[in-house]
Design a protein around this motif. Structure first.
Motif, short mmCIF file in Angstrom:
data_model
loop_
_atom_site.label_atom_id
_atom_site.label_comp_id
_atom_site.label_asym_id
_atom_site.label_seq_id
_atom_site.Cartn_x
_atom_site.Cartn_y
_atom_site.Cartn_z
N SER A 13 0.84 -1.19 0.00
CA SER A 13 0.00 0.00 0.00
C SER A 13 0.88 1.25 0.00
CB SER A 13 -0.87 -0.01 1.27
OG SER A 13 -1.62 1.17 1.34
N SER A 36 -12.23 -3.51 -9.40
CA SER A 36 -12.47 -4.45 -8.30
C SER A 36 -13.74 -4.10 -7.53
CB SER A 36 -11.31 -4.38 -7.31
OG SER A 36 -10.12 -4.79 -7.92
N ARG A 40 -14.75 -1.34 1.21
CA ARG A 40 -14.24 -0.08 1.76
C ARG A 40 -15.16 1.08 1.37
NH1 ARG A 40 -11.69 3.71 -0.63
NH2 ARG A 40 -10.11 2.97 -2.10
N ARG A 43 -13.55 6.98 -1.14
CA ARG A 43 -12.84 8.20 -0.76
C ARG A 43 -13.41 9.33 -1.61
NH1 ARG A 43 -7.08 5.41 -1.65
NH2 ARG A 43 -6.98 4.17 0.23
N TYR A 52 -13.93 1.59 -8.11
CA TYR A 52 -14.32 0.31 -7.51
C TYR A 52 -15.83 0.14 -7.72
CZ TYR A 52 -10.04 -0.25 -4.66
OH TYR A 52 -8.75 -0.43 -4.25
N GLU A 71 -10.51 -13.89 -7.47
CA GLU A 71 -9.79 -13.93 -6.19
C GLU A 71 -10.36 -12.85 -5.31
OE1 GLU A 71 -7.79 -11.28 -4.86
OE2 GLU A 71 -8.46 -10.07 -6.56
N TYR A 80 -11.66 -7.03 -0.71
CA TYR A 80 -11.39 -6.54 -2.07
C TYR A 80 -11.39 -7.77 -2.98
CZ TYR A 80 -9.41 -2.38 0.21
OH TYR A 80 -9.21 -1.25 0.96
N GLY A 81 -12.00 -7.69 -4.15
CA GLY A 81 -12.01 -8.85 -5.05
C GLY A 81 -12.14 -8.47 -6.50
N GLU A 102 -3.62 -6.30 -4.16
CA GLU A 102 -2.59 -6.50 -3.14
C GLU A 102 -1.99 -7.90 -3.28
OE1 GLU A 102 -3.34 -8.71 -0.28
OE2 GLU A 102 -4.77 -9.10 -1.90
N ARG A 136 -0.43 11.10 1.19
CA ARG A 136 -1.70 10.98 0.49
C ARG A 136 -2.84 11.48 1.36
NH1 ARG A 136 -2.76 5.06 -1.45
NH2 ARG A 136 -3.24 4.81 0.74
N ARG A 147 -0.78 -0.65 7.82
CA ARG A 147 -0.34 -0.86 6.43
C ARG A 147 1.18 -1.01 6.34
NH1 ARG A 147 -4.26 1.55 1.88
NH2 ARG A 147 -6.17 0.74 2.75
N1 LIG Z 1 -6.77 -8.93 -3.61
C1 LIG Z 1 -7.24 -7.80 -4.10
N2 LIG Z 1 -6.71 -6.63 -3.72
C2 LIG Z 1 -7.20 -5.50 -4.25
C3 LIG Z 1 -8.26 -5.50 -5.17
N3 LIG Z 1 -8.53 -4.22 -5.50
C4 LIG Z 1 -7.69 -3.45 -4.83
N4 LIG Z 1 -6.87 -4.20 -4.06
C5 LIG Z 1 -5.77 -3.79 -3.19
O1 LIG Z 1 -6.27 -3.47 -1.91
C6 LIG Z 1 -5.32 -2.59 -1.28
C7 LIG Z 1 -6.07 -1.44 -0.63
O2 LIG Z 1 -6.70 -0.65 -1.63
P1 LIG Z 1 -7.23 0.80 -1.32
O3 LIG Z 1 -8.04 0.76 -0.07
O4 LIG Z 1 -7.89 1.32 -2.56
O5 LIG Z 1 -5.95 1.62 -0.96
P2 LIG Z 1 -4.69 2.02 -1.84
O6 LIG Z 1 -4.62 1.17 -3.10
O7 LIG Z 1 -3.57 1.78 -0.92
O8 LIG Z 1 -4.93 3.45 -2.20
C8 LIG Z 1 -4.37 -2.13 -2.37
O9 LIG Z 1 -3.15 -2.84 -2.21
C9 LIG Z 1 -5.08 -2.52 -3.65
O10 LIG Z 1 -4.17 -2.80 -4.70
C10 LIG Z 1 -8.78 -6.77 -5.56
O11 LIG Z 1 -9.70 -6.90 -6.37
N5 LIG Z 1 -8.25 -7.86 -4.98
#
Ligand SMILES: Nc1nc2c(ncn2[C@@H]2O[C@H](COP(=O)(O)OP(=O)(O)O)[C@@H](O)[C@H]2O)c(=O)[nH]1
Ligand SMILES: Nc1ncnc2c1ncn2[C@@H]1O[C@H](COP(=O)(O)OP(=O)(O)O)[C@@H](O)[C@H]1O
Length: 190
Positions: A13, A36, A40, A43, A52, A71, A80-81, A102, A136, A147
């Motif tokens: 992150s 995805s 969450r 923002r 999203y 996934e 998150y998916g 992630e 950020r 994180r």
């Molecule tokens: N496994 C997975 N991770 C995701 C997905 N979409 C977003 N993420 C990850 O979730 C984490 C948190 O995302 P977010 O809350 O948007 O914060 P940010 O990406 O750090 O600005 C990040 O590492 C994203 O890349 C997904 O569909 N699946």
């Protein structure tokens, strides 16, 4: 017709995945971006269906039960998916798709799509990473600390990836990823 490439961009992150991915979308308009689903809260400025698909926990669990996700992962208290059909249809249609996800989720994609291209984005240093998350201004201190502790474990998983790209400058990081995509298109598949 040749299938499209599945490109997974992952990393801790705050390393700049979102920023680099947005820039790549401008530079490579034919590259498809996987949107995805998440539980969450949006923002400021984030849009449903663009950044999203924002879901309640109940809706998200239903997607899991109906096998609609390629996934998913629980990350710092939220789900998150990746919606499965969109990814599969895009690849079948011959277009390249990029998933910005992630690290745990990326490794699950690798089990299902070992032919995918797995790119790990690295910060120039851990201090720089912390500075970016703080800069950020979207997370409180407890979430930032959480994180950062997750980040160290995530970086240890670099060895499962095909490519490591340091995000020192956005332009350079994008050029490296564009070079990877070009090389992968030229690769002789055995
Ligand atoms: N496994 C997975 N991770 C995701 C997905 N979409 C977003 N993420 C990850 O979730 C984490 C948190 O995302 P977010 O809350 O948007 O914060 P940010 O990406 O750090 O600005 C990040 O590492 C994203 O890349 C997904 O569909 N699946
Ligand atoms: N190469 C870079 N140099 C300096 N700051 C960057 C760079 N890449 C991203 N950032 C900044 O770091 C912060 C985190 O980036 P973001 O794309 O939200 O990360 P992630 O999606 O990996 O969590 C943002 O404020 C962004 O503007």
């Amino acid at each position: 017709m040749a299938k499209g490439l599945l490109i997974v961009l992952s990393g801790p992150s705050g390393v700049g995945k979102g920023t680099v991915c947005n820039e790549l979308r401008h530079r490579l308009p034919e590259l498809v971006y996987s949107v995805s689903a998440t539980t969450r809260q949006p923002r400021l400025g984030e849009e449903h269906g663009v950044n999203y698909f924002f879901k309640t926990r109940e809706q998200f669990v239903e997607m899991i039960q109906n096998d609609q996700l390629l996934e998913y992962a629980e990350y710092v208290g939220n789900y998150y998916g990746t919606p499965r059909d969109f990814v599969e249809q895009t690849i079948e249609s011959g277009k390249d798709i990029i998933l910005e996800i992630e690290v745990q989720g990326a490794l699950k994609v690798k089990e299902k799509f070992p032919e995918g291209i797995f790119v790990f984005l690295l910060p120039p240093s851990l201090d720089e990473l912390k500075g970016r998350i703080q800069g950020r201004g979207t997370e409180n201190q407890a979430t930032i600390d959480h994180r950062m502790s997750v980040a160290a474990d995530e970086i240890a998983l670099l060895k499962h990836y095909d490519y490591a790209v340091v995000n020192d400058e956005i332009d350079l990081a994008c050029k490296r990823i564009e070079a990877i995509i070009t090389a992968e298109h030229c690769k002789v598949r055995k």
